[in-house]
Structure formats: structure tokens, C-alpha cells
Scaffold this active site. Sequence first.
Site, PDB file in Angstrom:
ATOM      1  N   ASP A  10      40.420  50.497  33.630  1.00 58.02           N
ATOM      2  CA  ASP A  10      41.327  49.224  33.780  1.00 58.02           C
ATOM      3  C   ASP A  10      42.905  49.775  33.612  1.00 58.02           C
ATOM      4  O   ASP A  10      43.475  49.582  32.467  1.00 58.02           O
ATOM      5  CB  ASP A  10      40.941  48.354  32.679  1.00 58.02           C
ATOM      6  CG  ASP A  10      39.593  47.677  33.240  1.00 58.02           C
ATOM      7  OD1 ASP A  10      39.425  47.261  34.226  1.00 58.02           O
ATOM      8  OD2 ASP A  10      38.909  47.425  32.197  1.00 58.02           O
ATOM      9  N   LYS A  33      34.441  52.446  36.923  1.00 56.96           N
ATOM     10  CA  LYS A  33      34.366  51.120  37.772  1.00 56.96           C
ATOM     11  C   LYS A  33      36.100  50.825  38.144  1.00 56.96           C
ATOM     12  O   LYS A  33      37.021  51.111  37.311  1.00 56.96           O
ATOM     13  CB  LYS A  33      34.182  49.994  36.517  1.00 56.96           C
ATOM     14  CG  LYS A  33      34.219  48.418  37.070  1.00 56.96           C
ATOM     15  CD  LYS A  33      33.641  47.434  36.054  1.00 56.96           C
ATOM     16  CE  LYS A  33      34.506  47.103  35.113  1.00 56.96           C
ATOM     17  NZ  LYS A  33      35.567  46.021  35.878  1.00 56.96           N
ATOM     18  N   ASP A  60      34.237  46.793  41.525  1.00 54.16           N
ATOM     19  CA  ASP A  60      33.972  45.409  41.073  1.00 54.16           C
ATOM     20  C   ASP A  60      35.039  44.282  41.643  1.00 54.16           C
ATOM     21  O   ASP A  60      36.058  44.111  40.691  1.00 54.16           O
ATOM     22  CB  ASP A  60      34.217  45.690  39.433  1.00 54.16           C
ATOM     23  CG  ASP A  60      33.998  44.135  38.559  1.00 54.16           C
ATOM     24  OD1 ASP A  60      33.326  43.327  38.984  1.00 54.16           O
ATOM     25  OD2 ASP A  60      34.581  44.368  37.447  1.00 54.16           O
ATOM     26  N   LEU A  61      34.714  43.858  42.548  1.00 52.86           N
ATOM     27  CA  LEU A  61      35.562  42.863  43.307  1.00 52.86           C
ATOM     28  C   LEU A  61      35.188  41.486  43.344  1.00 52.86           C
ATOM     29  O   LEU A  61      35.716  40.515  43.776  1.00 52.86           O
ATOM     30  CB  LEU A  61      35.999  43.286  44.676  1.00 52.86           C
ATOM     31  CG  LEU A  61      36.672  44.743  44.889  1.00 52.86           C
ATOM     32  CD1 LEU A  61      36.890  44.875  46.306  1.00 52.86           C
ATOM     33  CD2 LEU A  61      37.978  44.621  44.066  1.00 52.86           C
ATOM     34  N   LYS A  62      33.930  41.122  42.919  1.00 56.06           N
ATOM     35  CA  LYS A  62      33.083  39.837  42.978  1.00 56.06           C
ATOM     36  C   LYS A  62      33.550  38.999  43.957  1.00 56.06           C
ATOM     37  O   LYS A  62      34.100  38.109  44.121  1.00 56.06           O
ATOM     38  CB  LYS A  62      33.842  39.345  41.449  1.00 56.06           C
ATOM     39  CG  LYS A  62      33.366  40.118  40.046  1.00 56.06           C
ATOM     40  CD  LYS A  62      33.702  39.273  39.193  1.00 56.06           C
ATOM     41  CE  LYS A  62      33.810  39.906  37.968  1.00 56.06           C
ATOM     42  NZ  LYS A  62      34.420  41.226  37.573  1.00 56.06           N
ATOM     43  N   LEU A  63      33.068  39.445  45.401  1.00 56.94           N
ATOM     44  CA  LEU A  63      33.039  38.634  46.410  1.00 56.94           C
ATOM     45  C   LEU A  63      32.616  37.238  46.376  1.00 56.94           C
ATOM     46  O   LEU A  63      31.437  37.043  45.850  1.00 56.94           O
ATOM     47  CB  LEU A  63      32.749  39.318  47.811  1.00 56.94           C
ATOM     48  CG  LEU A  63      33.723  40.513  48.197  1.00 56.94           C
ATOM     49  CD1 LEU A  63      34.098  41.638  47.304  1.00 56.94           C
ATOM     50  CD2 LEU A  63      33.275  41.143  49.637  1.00 56.94           C
ATOM     51  N   ASP A  65      32.841  33.959  49.305  1.00 53.21           N
ATOM     52  CA  ASP A  65      33.600  33.460  50.602  1.00 53.21           C
ATOM     53  C   ASP A  65      32.204  33.028  51.568  1.00 53.21           C
ATOM     54  O   ASP A  65      31.276  33.145  51.094  1.00 53.21           O
ATOM     55  CB  ASP A  65      34.374  34.580  51.106  1.00 53.21           C
ATOM     56  CG  ASP A  65      35.682  33.752  52.046  1.00 53.21           C
ATOM     57  OD1 ASP A  65      35.490  32.756  52.578  1.00 53.21           O
ATOM     58  OD2 ASP A  65      36.816  34.321  52.036  1.00 53.21           O
ATOM     59  N   THR A 123      31.179  35.788  31.816  1.00 57.13           N
ATOM     60  CA  THR A 123      30.939  35.518  30.329  1.00 57.13           C
ATOM     61  C   THR A 123      32.245  35.008  29.545  1.00 57.13           C
ATOM     62  O   THR A 123      32.079  34.637  28.386  1.00 57.13           O
ATOM     63  CB  THR A 123      30.651  36.981  29.725  1.00 57.13           C
ATOM     64  OG1 THR A 123      31.662  37.887  30.061  1.00 57.13           O
ATOM     65  CG2 THR A 123      29.330  37.519  30.125  1.00 57.13           C
ATOM     66  N   ARG A 215      37.861  50.076  26.967  1.00 54.48           N
ATOM     67  CA  ARG A 215      38.759  50.369  26.003  1.00 54.48           C
ATOM     68  C   ARG A 215      38.245  51.308  24.757  1.00 54.48           C
ATOM     69  O   ARG A 215      38.774  52.310  24.407  1.00 54.48           O
ATOM     70  CB  ARG A 215      39.300  49.316  25.104  1.00 54.48           C
ATOM     71  CG  ARG A 215      40.299  48.489  26.254  1.00 54.48           C
ATOM     72  CD  ARG A 215      40.580  46.991  25.935  1.00 54.48           C
ATOM     73  NE  ARG A 215      39.372  46.109  25.929  1.00 54.48           N
ATOM     74  CZ  ARG A 215      39.322  44.732  25.730  1.00 54.48           C
ATOM     75  NH1 ARG A 215      40.373  44.229  25.365  1.00 54.48           N
ATOM     76  NH2 ARG A 215      38.233  44.257  26.213  1.00 54.48           N
TER      77      ARG A 215
HETATM   78  O1  C5P Z   1      37.438  47.083  27.621  1.00 51.51           O
HETATM   79  P1  C5P Z   1      35.959  46.672  27.655  1.00 51.51           P
HETATM   80  O2  C5P Z   1      34.976  47.528  27.366  1.00 51.51           O
HETATM   81  O3  C5P Z   1      35.913  45.304  27.185  1.00 51.51           O
HETATM   82  O4  C5P Z   1      36.106  46.511  29.396  1.00 51.51           O
HETATM   83  C1  C5P Z   1      35.130  45.999  29.859  1.00 51.51           C
HETATM   84  C2  C5P Z   1      34.958  45.863  31.380  1.00 51.51           C
HETATM   85  O5  C5P Z   1      34.177  45.134  31.839  1.00 51.51           O
HETATM   86  C3  C5P Z   1      36.471  45.153  31.858  1.00 51.51           C
HETATM   87  O6  C5P Z   1      36.841  45.840  32.848  1.00 51.51           O
HETATM   88  C4  C5P Z   1      36.261  43.618  31.852  1.00 51.51           C
HETATM   89  O7  C5P Z   1      36.885  43.065  32.815  1.00 51.51           O
HETATM   90  C5  C5P Z   1      34.498  43.934  32.480  1.00 51.51           C
HETATM   91  N1  C5P Z   1      33.789  42.768  32.425  1.00 51.51           N
HETATM   92  C6  C5P Z   1      33.540  42.042  31.109  1.00 51.51           C
HETATM   93  N2  C5P Z   1      32.582  41.036  31.103  1.00 51.51           N
HETATM   94  C7  C5P Z   1      32.199  40.522  32.253  1.00 51.51           C
HETATM   95  C8  C5P Z   1      32.416  41.109  33.454  1.00 51.51           C
HETATM   96  C9  C5P Z   1      33.314  42.084  33.516  1.00 51.51           C
HETATM   97  O8  C5P Z   1      34.021  42.617  29.997  1.00 51.51           O
HETATM   98  N3  C5P Z   1      31.256  39.429  32.170  1.00 51.51           N
END
Ligand code: C5P
Length: 238
Positions: A10, A33, A60-63, A65, A123, A215
Site C-alpha cells: 500500500d 499485493k 487486488d482491483l475488485k472488478l 462491470d 468488511t 502495516r
Molecule cells: O495494513 P493492513 O494489514 O491492515 O492491510 C490490509 C490490506 O488488506 C490493505 O491493503 C487493505 O486494503 C486490504 N483489505 C482489507 N480488508 C478487506 C479487503 C482488503 O484490509 N476486506
Amino acid sequence: MSQRPIIALDFPSKEAVEVFLLKFPSEESLFVKVGMELFYQEGPEIVRWLKSLGHSVFLDLKLHDIPNTVERAMTGLAKLGVDITNVHAAGGIKMMKAAKEGLKKGTVAGQDVPILIAVTQLTSTSETEMHQDQLIDVSLKESVTHYAACAEKAGLDGVVCSALEAKDIHQATSEAFVCLTPGIRPSGSAVGDQQRVVTPSEARKIGATFIVVGRPITQADRPYEAYQTIKQEWNGES
Ligand code: C5P
């Protein structure tokens, strides 16, 4: 063979990713990712570059359409050599089948078709929001397991979900159905904005197939050490 946690890159630019990757031994093959932030900034080249360094990529682009558009987009993503990619299950079974078809068409001969997974309910969506905004009357759990069953019916490999949903999803589908789970925090680390977190070893015990960690690795003082600790915990080695 031990399994790699997927590191969420990220970051806003390729330069920032380069700085981060310098903290890992160059021969270490990672599973990373790439999400919308990085992809929309850097374009497909970021995926080609990460693959050329020997890393596996979850794009991870979550298409979401119409089926024809998603099929053609997926053909292009398969040509990039992505290892995992995803769609929104809310796009429907026809759209998900088209996504899979597109991936097959784009996969270079001799390579594996990328793993295709679906997002069920984000989520970040609460049950109240789901009722009010989407006019879905059932419980959040029912909606999630229903979408997972639709994804399985469409021939997808699995879903993105909270590790806490993995048991219900496996019951609604099969034990082999992939549950790729973010929201992972090693014991004693900062939770940040995640609400329902589990440790890598808990995720393993409750049925996660892949874990995505951002993170706790990207913001660590020593990212490689943090990665190794999480990897060991995920593989039951600590
Ligand atoms: O920093 P952290 O471990 O929280 O990052 C989790 C990653 O997973 C981020 O890229 C976040 O956008 C992604 N993600 C998430 N929950 C989801 C789907 C994707 O935390 N339901």
C-alpha cells in the site's frame, strides 16, 4: 514448503515500493499485493516489474462491470502474469464466469491460470449499512456465505474474507475453497483501523488459505524481521 504471507504494497509510487523492497534480501521471492492506489498510479508496468524481480503478485482491483467488459479486462490481467486477482461477487454469476473465461484466454501457454477470488461483502460494510444501502434483508453472514456459494458455482477458486468468516464459508462451499484473509495482526502489534483482527496462527487454525498483511510489515522498523516472524507464525514454526 513453507507458505508466504502476502505483503500489501500500500504505497503511492514505484519509488516508495523500491525503497521498501531494498529492506529484503534481493534473492527473497515474496508474494505481494498490488491494490488500486499503486496500480492506478503506476499502471500495468508495476506488475511486470514485480514479476521480473521474481515475486508473485495478487492484483487486488475488485472488478465489477458487465460480463463482456470484465472478461476482456481479465484477459489483459492474465497476460501480465498475475498469480491471484479478484472481482466483486455482487457482479453476479454470469460476470464471475466471464472473468474466469477471460483469465483462461489470457494465460500464456504452459503457465497456471491465475487464482480468481471474489469479494463478498466488504468488511467495511456493517449489517445496518447492508440493509439500508443495498436493501439486502438477510444477515451479513448469510449474505457473505451466499455470495461465496455463488462464486463457487461460477467456478471461482475462493473469496476474500475475514478469517472469522472462513468456517462458515467452508461449510457453504468446500474445504478446498480458498479463503484469503486480511485483518491479520501478530500478537502485541498495533491494530490500526482494522476492527476484527486475528493472529497468523489463529488464521491458520480457523481455515485461512492465504493471509494478507500490510502495516505490521510495511511500517515496521525492520520489515524483513517482521515478515519472517509473521511467516514463521503462519507456518506454525514459532
Ligand atoms: O495494513 P493492513 O494489514 O491492515 O492491510 C490490509 C490490506 O488488506 C490493505 O491493503 C487493505 O486494503 C486490504 N483489505 C482489507 N480488508 C478487506 C479487503 C482488503 O484490509 N476486506
